[in-house]
Design a protein around this motif. Structure first.
Motif, PDB file in Angstrom:
ATOM      1  N   HIS A  11       0.833  -1.218   0.000  1.00  0.00           N
ATOM      2  CA  HIS A  11       0.000   0.000   0.000  1.00  0.00           C
ATOM      3  C   HIS A  11       0.862   1.261   0.000  1.00  0.00           C
ATOM      4  N   MET A  12       1.811   1.333   0.933  1.00  0.00           N
ATOM      5  CA  MET A  12       2.615   2.550   1.044  1.00  0.00           C
ATOM      6  C   MET A  12       3.645   2.664  -0.076  1.00  0.00           C
ATOM      7  N   SER A  35      10.707  -5.487  -4.337  1.00  0.00           N
ATOM      8  CA  SER A  35       9.673  -6.030  -3.461  1.00  0.00           C
ATOM      9  C   SER A  35       9.877  -7.532  -3.354  1.00  0.00           C
ATOM     10  N   LYS A  36       9.118  -8.159  -2.474  1.00  0.00           N
ATOM     11  CA  LYS A  36       9.384  -9.571  -2.194  1.00  0.00           C
ATOM     12  C   LYS A  36       8.866 -10.479  -3.312  1.00  0.00           C
ATOM     13  N   ARG A  37       7.616 -10.271  -3.704  1.00  0.00           N
ATOM     14  CA  ARG A  37       7.000 -11.157  -4.689  1.00  0.00           C
ATOM     15  C   ARG A  37       7.157 -10.614  -6.106  1.00  0.00           C
ATOM     16  N   SER A  40       4.345  -8.360  -7.398  1.00  0.00           N
ATOM     17  CA  SER A  40       4.378  -6.940  -7.019  1.00  0.00           C
ATOM     18  C   SER A  40       5.301  -6.169  -7.941  1.00  0.00           C
ATOM     19  N   ASN A  57      16.873  -6.756  -2.583  1.00  0.00           N
ATOM     20  CA  ASN A  57      17.014  -5.530  -1.780  1.00  0.00           C
ATOM     21  C   ASN A  57      18.466  -5.060  -1.779  1.00  0.00           C
ATOM     22  N   THR A  70       9.542   0.314   3.091  1.00  0.00           N
ATOM     23  CA  THR A  70       8.089   0.378   3.303  1.00  0.00           C
ATOM     24  C   THR A  70       7.514  -1.010   3.598  1.00  0.00           C
ATOM     25  N   VAL A  71       8.310  -1.883   4.184  1.00  0.00           N
ATOM     26  CA  VAL A  71       7.785  -3.199   4.565  1.00  0.00           C
ATOM     27  C   VAL A  71       7.123  -3.077   5.938  1.00  0.00           C
ATOM     28  N   ARG A  72       6.448  -4.132   6.385  1.00  0.00           N
ATOM     29  CA  ARG A  72       5.743  -4.069   7.676  1.00  0.00           C
ATOM     30  C   ARG A  72       6.746  -3.973   8.828  1.00  0.00           C
TER      31      ARG A  72
HETATM   32  N1  NAP Z   1      -0.820   1.717   5.440  1.00  0.00           N
HETATM   33  C1  NAP Z   1      -0.672   2.918   5.993  1.00  0.00           C
HETATM   34  O1  NAP Z   1      -1.581   3.780   5.973  1.00  0.00           O
HETATM   35  C2  NAP Z   1       0.638   3.291   6.649  1.00  0.00           C
HETATM   36  C3  NAP Z   1       0.844   4.634   7.029  1.00  0.00           C
HETATM   37  C4  NAP Z   1       2.074   4.989   7.598  1.00  0.00           C
HETATM   38  C5  NAP Z   1       3.055   4.041   7.797  1.00  0.00           C
HETATM   39  N2  NAP Z   1       2.811   2.749   7.432  1.00  0.00           N
HETATM   40  C6  NAP Z   1       3.890   1.791   7.609  1.00  0.00           C
HETATM   41  O2  NAP Z   1       4.307   1.452   6.293  1.00  0.00           O
HETATM   42  C7  NAP Z   1       4.750   0.113   6.246  1.00  0.00           C
HETATM   43  C8  NAP Z   1       4.032  -0.631   5.131  1.00  0.00           C
HETATM   44  O3  NAP Z   1       2.648  -0.643   5.379  1.00  0.00           O
HETATM   45  P1  NAP Z   1       1.669  -1.117   4.199  1.00  0.00           P
HETATM   46  O4  NAP Z   1       0.310  -0.844   4.702  1.00  0.00           O
HETATM   47  O5  NAP Z   1       2.118  -0.551   2.906  1.00  0.00           O
HETATM   48  O6  NAP Z   1       1.954  -2.698   4.216  1.00  0.00           O
HETATM   49  P2  NAP Z   1       1.759  -3.749   3.020  1.00  0.00           P
HETATM   50  O7  NAP Z   1       0.688  -3.280   2.091  1.00  0.00           O
HETATM   51  O8  NAP Z   1       1.636  -5.074   3.638  1.00  0.00           O
HETATM   52  O9  NAP Z   1       3.123  -3.655   2.208  1.00  0.00           O
HETATM   53  C9  NAP Z   1       4.305  -4.208   2.665  1.00  0.00           C
HETATM   54  C10 NAP Z   1       5.076  -4.694   1.463  1.00  0.00           C
HETATM   55  O10 NAP Z   1       6.368  -5.127   1.904  1.00  0.00           O
HETATM   56  C11 NAP Z   1       6.816  -6.051   0.993  1.00  0.00           C
HETATM   57  N3  NAP Z   1       7.833  -6.918   1.618  1.00  0.00           N
HETATM   58  C12 NAP Z   1       7.692  -7.756   2.663  1.00  0.00           C
HETATM   59  N4  NAP Z   1       8.868  -8.350   2.970  1.00  0.00           N
HETATM   60  C13 NAP Z   1       9.767  -7.862   2.084  1.00  0.00           C
HETATM   61  C14 NAP Z   1      11.140  -8.082   1.874  1.00  0.00           C
HETATM   62  N5  NAP Z   1      11.840  -8.927   2.649  1.00  0.00           N
HETATM   63  N6  NAP Z   1      11.745  -7.413   0.871  1.00  0.00           N
HETATM   64  C15 NAP Z   1      11.063  -6.560   0.074  1.00  0.00           C
HETATM   65  N7  NAP Z   1       9.751  -6.323   0.219  1.00  0.00           N
HETATM   66  C16 NAP Z   1       9.108  -6.967   1.205  1.00  0.00           C
HETATM   67  C17 NAP Z   1       5.624  -6.858   0.554  1.00  0.00           C
HETATM   68  O11 NAP Z   1       5.908  -7.101  -0.773  1.00  0.00           O
HETATM   69  P3  NAP Z   1       5.214  -8.193  -1.727  1.00  0.00           P
HETATM   70  O12 NAP Z   1       3.905  -7.570  -2.106  1.00  0.00           O
HETATM   71  O13 NAP Z   1       6.183  -8.214  -2.860  1.00  0.00           O
HETATM   72  O14 NAP Z   1       5.085  -9.441  -0.937  1.00  0.00           O
HETATM   73  C18 NAP Z   1       4.447  -5.903   0.779  1.00  0.00           C
HETATM   74  O15 NAP Z   1       3.855  -5.496  -0.433  1.00  0.00           O
HETATM   75  C19 NAP Z   1       4.527  -0.471   7.633  1.00  0.00           C
HETATM   76  O16 NAP Z   1       5.752  -0.489   8.312  1.00  0.00           O
HETATM   77  C20 NAP Z   1       3.533   0.484   8.289  1.00  0.00           C
HETATM   78  O17 NAP Z   1       3.736   0.579   9.677  1.00  0.00           O
HETATM   79  C21 NAP Z   1       1.650   2.357   6.862  1.00  0.00           C
END
Ligand code: NAP
Length: 266
Positions: A11-12, A35-37, A40, A57, A70-72
């Motif tokens: 998402h981010m 990204s991981k997958r 994506s 990475n 921007t990962v979790r």
């Molecule tokens: N959502 C919000 O509104 C928001 C706002 C502020 C801050 N945040 C922070 O932003 C971060 C991301 O949130 P999100 O909502 O965008 O989460 P998300 O949609 O789950 O996205 C995380 C992405 O990280 C990727 N990922 C996971 N492991 C990885 C690795 N080892 N190497 C490379 N990519 C990897 C995944 O990629 P794949 O798709 O390729 O598996 C996934 O698409 C979090 O830390 C959260 O606390 C979020």
């Protein structure tokens, strides 16, 4: 070497790529994504033909000076650990992870580190990105990062001690408000027979108009309640009920979120 790298295309990550490229603050040859997958990365390449996609990475970290993770939260330490071995310390790492402190991040990477908290509403250029720089971030790096994020909305510098509360409002807030809009529209439709989609459209427009009114007039929410709630009228009946019940609901909501903030990165 001077490209902006974005690790994670969820998402981010996708919102930042879209925002930076659509606003023109970065050109297509100034950004790189990993990204991981594969799906994506394919989605990113399809959305932005010609964009640099790194296979790993580490490959991204070797080619970028500003690296936005921007990962979790629970994945952030692993990613930073993975790329730290190929970085020379001159990079500027920006972490979006809620709940992972500058001290934790600086323990994994000895260069400049900044915490940034965007908001989903940045996708439409609205809302505030919170920024908290670590002690090692130089002025040019700080300004560059702030300039990037100001292309997708407002930027506010926040002390780390205030980051949980500010995150809860500016970044989690859109999720809370969306849930409230859904409930108000749903309850009205259930009670009245008004078609659900119509109720949601009216409620969404009302919420946007209310925020615009408060922002543009500088009036307080209390002022607006007083203006809308004609004495002995309809709004008064609703506001009275909310004021009896909402403090408890919101105290509990905030407590639950702050508690989770403290554990989310573990
Ligand atoms: N959502 C919000 O509104 C928001 C706002 C502020 C801050 N945040 C922070 O932003 C971060 C991301 O949130 P999100 O909502 O965008 O989460 P998300 O949609 O789950 O996205 C995380 C992405 O990280 C990727 N990922 C996971 N492991 C990885 C690795 N080892 N190497 C490379 N990519 C990897 C995944 O990629 P794949 O798709 O390729 O598996 C996934 O698409 C979090 O830390 C959260 O606390 C979020």
């Amino acid at each position: 070497m001077d490209r902006v790298g974005i690790i994670g295309y969820g998402h981010m990550g996708s919102m930042l790529v879209n925002g930076f490229l659509s606003s023109g603050v970065l050109g297509i040859d100034e950004i790189m994504v990993a990204s991981k997958r594969q799906e994506s990365m394919d989605a990113c390449a399809a959305a932005w033909p010609g964009i640099g996609i790194a296979r790993t990475n580490r490959e991204l970290a070797r080619q970028c000076r500003l690296i936005i993770i921007t990962v979790r939260p629970q994945e952030t330490r692993g990613v930073l650990n993975e790329i730290a071995s190929v970085m020379d310390g001159d990079e500027h790492v920006v972490s979006l992870a809620a709940g992972i402190s500058l001290e934790d991040l600086e323990g994994l990477f000895s260069g400049s580190v900044t915490r940034v908290v965007p908001t989903a509403t940045s996708a439409v250029g609205q809302g505030t990105t919170l920024v908290c720089h670590g002690r090692q971030v130089g002025m040019l790096d700080a300004l560059r990062a702030e300039g990037l994020f100001s292309s997708i909305g407002n930027v506010a510098l926040v002390d780390e001690v205030n980051l949980p509360a500010a995150t809860l409002l500016s970044s989690c807030g859109p999720g809370l408000l969306a849930a409230i809009i859904e409930e108000l529209a749903g309850a009205t439709a259930r009670a009245s027979g008004l078609e659900a989609g119509r109720a949601l459209a009216l409620t969404t427009e009302m919420a946007a108009a209310t925020a615009a009114y408060l922002r543009e007039t500088g009036k307080t929410p209390g002022d607006l309640v007083e203006e809308v709630a004609t004495g002995g009228g309809v709004t008064e009946a609703g506001v009275q009920r909310l004021r009896e019940r909402l403090p408890g609901v919101f105290d509990g909501t905030v407590a639950a979120m702050l508690e989770r903030y403290g554990t989310v990165g573990k």
